[in-house]
Enzyme design. Structure first.
Site, PDB file in Angstrom:
ATOM      1  N   HIS A   1      42.181  40.720  42.965  1.00  0.00           N
ATOM      2  CA  HIS A   1      41.692  39.672  42.070  1.00  0.00           C
ATOM      3  C   HIS A   1      42.230  39.953  40.665  1.00  0.00           C
ATOM      4  O   HIS A   1      42.976  40.896  40.445  1.00  0.00           O
ATOM      5  CB  HIS A   1      40.161  39.703  42.015  1.00  0.00           C
ATOM      6  CG  HIS A   1      39.475  39.186  43.244  1.00  0.00           C
ATOM      7  ND1 HIS A   1      38.748  38.027  43.249  1.00  0.00           N
ATOM      8  CD2 HIS A   1      39.388  39.676  44.514  1.00  0.00           C
ATOM      9  CE1 HIS A   1      38.231  37.822  44.461  1.00  0.00           C
ATOM     10  NE2 HIS A   1      38.608  38.813  45.249  1.00  0.00           N
ATOM     11  N   SER A   2      41.829  39.119  39.717  1.00  0.00           N
ATOM     12  CA  SER A   2      42.050  39.464  38.317  1.00  0.00           C
ATOM     13  C   SER A   2      40.899  38.835  37.523  1.00  0.00           C
ATOM     14  O   SER A   2      40.289  37.882  38.003  1.00  0.00           O
ATOM     15  CB  SER A   2      43.399  38.931  37.810  1.00  0.00           C
ATOM     16  OG  SER A   2      43.374  37.543  37.597  1.00  0.00           O
ATOM     17  N   TYR A   3      40.530  39.332  36.355  1.00  0.00           N
ATOM     18  CA  TYR A   3      41.260  40.372  35.667  1.00  0.00           C
ATOM     19  C   TYR A   3      40.265  41.454  35.216  1.00  0.00           C
ATOM     20  O   TYR A   3      39.072  41.352  35.499  1.00  0.00           O
ATOM     21  CB  TYR A   3      42.001  39.778  34.445  1.00  0.00           C
ATOM     22  CG  TYR A   3      41.099  39.109  33.423  1.00  0.00           C
ATOM     23  CD1 TYR A   3      40.617  39.812  32.321  1.00  0.00           C
ATOM     24  CD2 TYR A   3      40.703  37.781  33.563  1.00  0.00           C
ATOM     25  CE1 TYR A   3      39.774  39.198  31.399  1.00  0.00           C
ATOM     26  CE2 TYR A   3      39.852  37.178  32.640  1.00  0.00           C
ATOM     27  CZ  TYR A   3      39.389  37.890  31.571  1.00  0.00           C
ATOM     28  OH  TYR A   3      38.553  37.283  30.675  1.00  0.00           O
TER      29      TYR A   3
ATOM     30  N   ASN B   1      34.354  33.975  47.464  1.00  0.00           N
ATOM     31  CA  ASN B   1      33.872  35.353  47.364  1.00  0.00           C
ATOM     32  C   ASN B   1      32.352  35.430  47.192  1.00  0.00           C
ATOM     33  O   ASN B   1      31.813  36.440  46.760  1.00  0.00           O
ATOM     34  CB  ASN B   1      34.570  36.088  46.216  1.00  0.00           C
ATOM     35  CG  ASN B   1      34.781  37.565  46.531  1.00  0.00           C
ATOM     36  OD1 ASN B   1      34.881  37.945  47.709  1.00  0.00           O
ATOM     37  ND2 ASN B   1      34.823  38.400  45.502  1.00  0.00           N
ATOM     38  N   ARG B   2      31.689  34.359  47.538  1.00  0.00           N
ATOM     39  CA  ARG B   2      30.226  34.347  47.659  1.00  0.00           C
ATOM     40  C   ARG B   2      29.831  33.805  49.027  1.00  0.00           C
ATOM     41  O   ARG B   2      28.679  33.553  49.295  1.00  0.00           O
ATOM     42  CB  ARG B   2      29.583  33.444  46.577  1.00  0.00           C
ATOM     43  CG  ARG B   2      29.885  33.828  45.154  1.00  0.00           C
ATOM     44  CD  ARG B   2      29.213  35.150  44.743  1.00  0.00           C
ATOM     45  NE  ARG B   2      29.509  35.467  43.336  1.00  0.00           N
ATOM     46  CZ  ARG B   2      30.608  36.103  42.928  1.00  0.00           C
ATOM     47  NH1 ARG B   2      31.521  36.508  43.801  1.00  0.00           N
ATOM     48  NH2 ARG B   2      30.793  36.375  41.646  1.00  0.00           N
TER      49      ARG B   2
ATOM     50  N   GLU C   1      40.702  44.512  40.608  1.00  0.00           N
ATOM     51  CA  GLU C   1      40.873  43.514  39.543  1.00  0.00           C
ATOM     52  C   GLU C   1      42.098  43.924  38.739  1.00  0.00           C
ATOM     53  O   GLU C   1      42.079  44.936  38.036  1.00  0.00           O
ATOM     54  CB  GLU C   1      39.648  43.470  38.626  1.00  0.00           C
ATOM     55  CG  GLU C   1      38.340  43.122  39.310  1.00  0.00           C
ATOM     56  CD  GLU C   1      38.147  41.629  39.532  1.00  0.00           C
ATOM     57  OE1 GLU C   1      39.015  40.826  39.096  1.00  0.00           O
ATOM     58  OE2 GLU C   1      37.135  41.262  40.156  1.00  0.00           O
TER      59      GLU C   1
ATOM     60  N   ARG D   1      38.656  27.790  40.018  1.00  0.00           N
ATOM     61  CA  ARG D   1      38.355  29.078  40.668  1.00  0.00           C
ATOM     62  C   ARG D   1      38.088  28.948  42.176  1.00  0.00           C
ATOM     63  O   ARG D   1      38.526  29.765  42.978  1.00  0.00           O
ATOM     64  CB  ARG D   1      37.115  29.672  39.993  1.00  0.00           C
ATOM     65  CG  ARG D   1      36.472  30.865  40.709  1.00  0.00           C
ATOM     66  CD  ARG D   1      35.269  31.349  39.909  1.00  0.00           C
ATOM     67  NE  ARG D   1      34.442  32.274  40.633  1.00  0.00           N
ATOM     68  CZ  ARG D   1      34.510  33.606  40.547  1.00  0.00           C
ATOM     69  NH1 ARG D   1      35.418  34.150  39.777  1.00  0.00           N
ATOM     70  NH2 ARG D   1      33.686  34.378  41.214  1.00  0.00           N
TER      71      ARG D   1
ATOM     72  N   HIS E   1      40.495  33.644  44.421  1.00  0.00           N
ATOM     73  CA  HIS E   1      40.165  32.757  43.302  1.00  0.00           C
ATOM     74  C   HIS E   1      41.446  32.111  42.806  1.00  0.00           C
ATOM     75  O   HIS E   1      42.403  32.800  42.442  1.00  0.00           O
ATOM     76  CB  HIS E   1      39.466  33.547  42.198  1.00  0.00           C
ATOM     77  CG  HIS E   1      38.099  34.004  42.617  1.00  0.00           C
ATOM     78  ND1 HIS E   1      37.611  35.253  42.371  1.00  0.00           N
ATOM     79  CD2 HIS E   1      37.129  33.345  43.301  1.00  0.00           C
ATOM     80  CE1 HIS E   1      36.379  35.346  42.872  1.00  0.00           C
ATOM     81  NE2 HIS E   1      36.071  34.199  43.449  1.00  0.00           N
ATOM     82  N   ALA E   2      41.422  30.784  42.792  1.00  0.00           N
ATOM     83  CA  ALA E   2      42.644  30.010  42.608  1.00  0.00           C
ATOM     84  C   ALA E   2      43.418  30.373  41.347  1.00  0.00           C
ATOM     85  O   ALA E   2      44.642  30.465  41.362  1.00  0.00           O
ATOM     86  CB  ALA E   2      42.279  28.527  42.593  1.00  0.00           C
TER      87      ALA E   2
ATOM     88  N   TYR F   1      28.771  43.458  37.990  1.00  0.00           N
ATOM     89  CA  TYR F   1      27.470  42.761  38.088  1.00  0.00           C
ATOM     90  C   TYR F   1      27.174  42.603  39.572  1.00  0.00           C
ATOM     91  O   TYR F   1      28.107  42.608  40.389  1.00  0.00           O
ATOM     92  CB  TYR F   1      27.558  41.366  37.442  1.00  0.00           C
ATOM     93  CG  TYR F   1      28.891  40.670  37.701  1.00  0.00           C
ATOM     94  CD1 TYR F   1      29.190  40.116  38.948  1.00  0.00           C
ATOM     95  CD2 TYR F   1      29.872  40.605  36.719  1.00  0.00           C
ATOM     96  CE1 TYR F   1      30.416  39.506  39.205  1.00  0.00           C
ATOM     97  CE2 TYR F   1      31.111  40.001  36.964  1.00  0.00           C
ATOM     98  CZ  TYR F   1      31.353  39.458  38.208  1.00  0.00           C
ATOM     99  OH  TYR F   1      32.566  38.871  38.466  1.00  0.00           O
TER     100      TYR F   1
ATOM    101  N   GLU G   1      43.675  33.090  39.643  1.00  0.00           N
ATOM    102  CA  GLU G   1      44.093  34.476  39.449  1.00  0.00           C
ATOM    103  C   GLU G   1      45.517  34.671  39.985  1.00  0.00           C
ATOM    104  O   GLU G   1      45.764  35.354  40.973  1.00  0.00           O
ATOM    105  CB  GLU G   1      43.061  35.403  40.109  1.00  0.00           C
ATOM    106  CG  GLU G   1      41.689  35.257  39.439  1.00  0.00           C
ATOM    107  CD  GLU G   1      40.512  35.864  40.206  1.00  0.00           C
ATOM    108  OE1 GLU G   1      40.754  36.570  41.195  1.00  0.00           O
ATOM    109  OE2 GLU G   1      39.361  35.611  39.810  1.00  0.00           O
TER     110      GLU G   1
HETATM  111  O1  0X9 Z   1      33.017  37.968  40.965  1.00  0.00           O
HETATM  112  C1  0X9 Z   1      33.916  38.197  41.790  1.00  0.00           C
HETATM  113  O2  0X9 Z   1      34.021  37.569  42.835  1.00  0.00           O
HETATM  114  C2  0X9 Z   1      34.950  39.300  41.499  1.00  0.00           C
HETATM  115  N1  0X9 Z   1      35.387  39.207  40.125  1.00  0.00           N
HETATM  116  S1  0X9 Z   1      36.319  37.946  39.635  1.00  0.00           S
HETATM  117  O3  0X9 Z   1      36.415  38.018  38.179  1.00  0.00           O
HETATM  118  N2  0X9 Z   1      37.791  38.122  40.197  1.00  0.00           N
HETATM  119  O4  0X9 Z   1      35.765  36.740  40.113  1.00  0.00           O
HETATM  120  C3  0X9 Z   1      34.321  40.652  41.748  1.00  0.00           C
HETATM  121  C4  0X9 Z   1      33.821  40.848  43.160  1.00  0.00           C
HETATM  122  C5  0X9 Z   1      33.264  42.218  43.410  1.00  0.00           C
HETATM  123  N3  0X9 Z   1      32.677  42.308  44.717  1.00  0.00           N
HETATM  124  C6  0X9 Z   1      31.417  41.896  45.018  1.00  0.00           C
HETATM  125  N4  0X9 Z   1      30.584  41.534  44.096  1.00  0.00           N
HETATM  126  N5  0X9 Z   1      31.058  41.894  46.279  1.00  0.00           N
HETATM  127 ZN    ZN Z   2      38.540  36.837  41.574  1.00  0.00          ZN
END
Ligand code: 0X9
Ligand code: ZN
Length: 488
Positions: free
Chosen positions: A377-379, A324-325, A451, A306, A251-252, A429, A254
């Site tokens: 990642h953060s945070y 990350n999705r 994180e 992000r 994520h950009a 979540y 972070e």
């Molecule tokens: O939402 C995310 O991608 C991560 N948190 S962030 O605040 N850095 O964006 C958490 C990712 C946890 N892993 C999965 N949900 N697979």
């Molecule tokens: Zn992140």
């Protein structure tokens, strides 16, 4: 050809040359180093052709919807003006007067109200825990969001009262001593400042050149805007070694993440001979900036971007995929959006993005015996293990939990920061398409998303004085992981 058409052709060519040239001219590292201190300061003049366009609500009933009732036209006009954040200019995004609030989520409907306000572009969500959520409230929306919260008896704390001021103070120039040291070192990386991509890549290449028997660098692919995705390997080449993959900068915004990952690289590469056997018996692979286009964009244009920078639907304003999705295990499930305007846009299909594709192809094809995958990642200060896609855990989750807790304990003993340990979906979540879930699905046992700091006082805009303490305590945590990998 008439002079008018000549002029038009000339103008078209000139516009093409200007708009197609990269934002930053990157040079081959080692050849001709650019002038020192390439860290662009937040207040430096910007020269970019990128547009910042956000969706604009236009209907009065939007506000009625948020407040759940008919509101006077006067008030709805104010709210609509606040939400009209369309910017057609090319300036750096200015967060003057924007605030970050920590909102208690003790009542059931709070998250629903926040997501409605979010959809109407009056605020955006940052981070949070089970008991609170951090939101960024845009300056013109402050009054109206306050009004909504008061009406609903929602309790909140103003954590940052002028976000732009925090951004301006976050990454100050290096002092004279540091600048002189930089000149003598052969690379410009420090852990006293958040550096541009060219410094990070220059540092990696420097290490490969300086320690060729243990360090090598490989470009595993290119980002959408054709920046290198550089992996640095540290290994003594023993065939029995296990392997660990570590990445950062998904994520950009972070920034603490690439800073921490490069700190690990520096420690292991510069001190390999005197490192512990645990460290020496592992083949280490580091990709400090998974999302280089987004990272540079946060330096150049929008500090809080992000996603990556790939256009979504051609001709549509919104762009960027949440990398990350975008991974291919249970892609498109909970906590991932099919809307290209969303901060958690999943992309058009699994691995649609060059960055996630390159990372996964590399892990699959490298031939290394990966026993751990760590993505920084953060945070929030969390050590998260799979699964992230839904509220479930893998069969060996107890191993992940106990190693995670040992790491957390060591972090706390070293630097004092408290990290919570648990499954991603349980502690945060559900969010499908994460790199951690995919790595676990590939059989990599010790897979974690970490994180980093802090817990919300500065959030993404963590001052540079935090880099060394955060990185140091996490290096101690990493050593615990290395011991476990060595035993496995
Ligand atoms: O939402 C995310 O991608 C991560 N948190 S962030 O605040 N850095 O964006 C958490 C990712 C946890 N892993 C999965 N949900 N697979
Ligand atoms: Zn992140």
């Amino acid at each position: 050809m008439g002079s008018w058409s000549e002029t038009i052709v000339f103008l078209l060519v000139a516009v093409y040359i200007v708009t197609s040239s990269p934002l930053i001219k990157e040079k081959e590292p080692g050849a001709d180093w650019p002038k020192r201190n390439s860290v662009k300061q937040p207040w430096a003049d910007q020269n970019t052709t990128d547009k910042v366009v956000e969706a604009t609500p236009t209907e009065k009933d939007v506000i009625d919807d948020i407040l759940g009732e008919e509101v006077p036209t006067e008030l709805s006009d104010i709210i609509l003006k606040a939400a009209d954040l369309t910017k057609n200019d090319v300036e750096k995004v200015d967060y003057t007067g924007a605030q970050v609030w920590k909102v208690a989520t003790n009542k059931t409907n709070i998250r629903v109200i926040i997501s409605r306000l979010h959809r109407r572009n009056l605020l955006s969500t940052w981070g949070g825990s089970q008991s609170s959520i951090d939101v960024l409230v845009k300056p013109n929306a402050l009054q109206n969001v306050t009004r909504v919260f008061k009406r609903e008896n929602i309790y909140f704390d103003v954590v940052i009262d002028d976000l732009q001021q925090r951004i301006n103070e976050e990454n100050p120039p290096l002092d004279q001593n540091e600048l002189e040291l930089q000149d003598r070192r052969g690379h410009r990386m420090t852990w006293k400042q958040y550096h541009r991509l060219i410094d990070i890549h220059g540092f990696m290449d420097y290490l490969a050149k300086t320690y060729p028997s243990i360090v090598s660098v490989k470009t595993i692919g290119k980002s959408f805007e054709k920046r290198d995705l550089k992996v640095l390997r540290i290994s003594d080449g023993k065939p029995t070694n296990k392997a660990v993959f570590i990445d950062g900068g998904f994520h950009a915004r972070e920034w603490i993440s690439p800073a921490t990952v490069t700190f690990f690289i520096n420690q292991f590469a510069e001190n390999f001979d005197v490192e512990s056997d645990d460290v020496k018996n592992i083949d280490w692979y580091f990709l400090p900036v998974v999302n280089p286009d987004g990272y540079e964009y946060t330096h150049n244009v929008d500090r809080l971007w992000r996603k990556n920078r790939r256009p979504g639907i051609p001709g549509r304003a919104c762009l960027g995929t949440d990398l990350n999705r975008n991974f291919g295990y249970r892609w498109g499930g909970k906590g991932a959006s099919n809307n290209p305007c969303s901060e958690i846009y999943r992309g058009s299909r699994a691995f649609s993005e060059p960055e996630s594709k390159a990372l996964s192809d590399f892990i699959k094809s490298s031939g290394a015996n990966f026993t751990a995958y760590l993505t920084y990642h953060s945070y929030g200060q969390y050590i998260l293990y799979p699964w992230g896609y839904d509220n479930a855990v893998p069969p060996d989750y107890q191993d992940l939990d106990s190693v995670g807790k040992n790491v957390a304990q060591t972090i706390q003993q070293t630097g004092g920061s408290e990290y919570s340990v648990g499954s991603s979906s349980g502690l945060l979540y559900p969010a499908a398409g994460g790199s951690d879930d995919w790595a676990k699905s590939q059989g990599i046992k010790y897979t974690y998303t970490i994180e980093l700091s802090d817990t919300g006082r500065f959030g993404f805009v963590l001052p540079t004085t935090y880099i060394e303490p955060v990185a140091r305590e996490n290096l101690a945590g990493l050593r615990v992981l290395a011991k476990q990998v060595h035993k496995t």
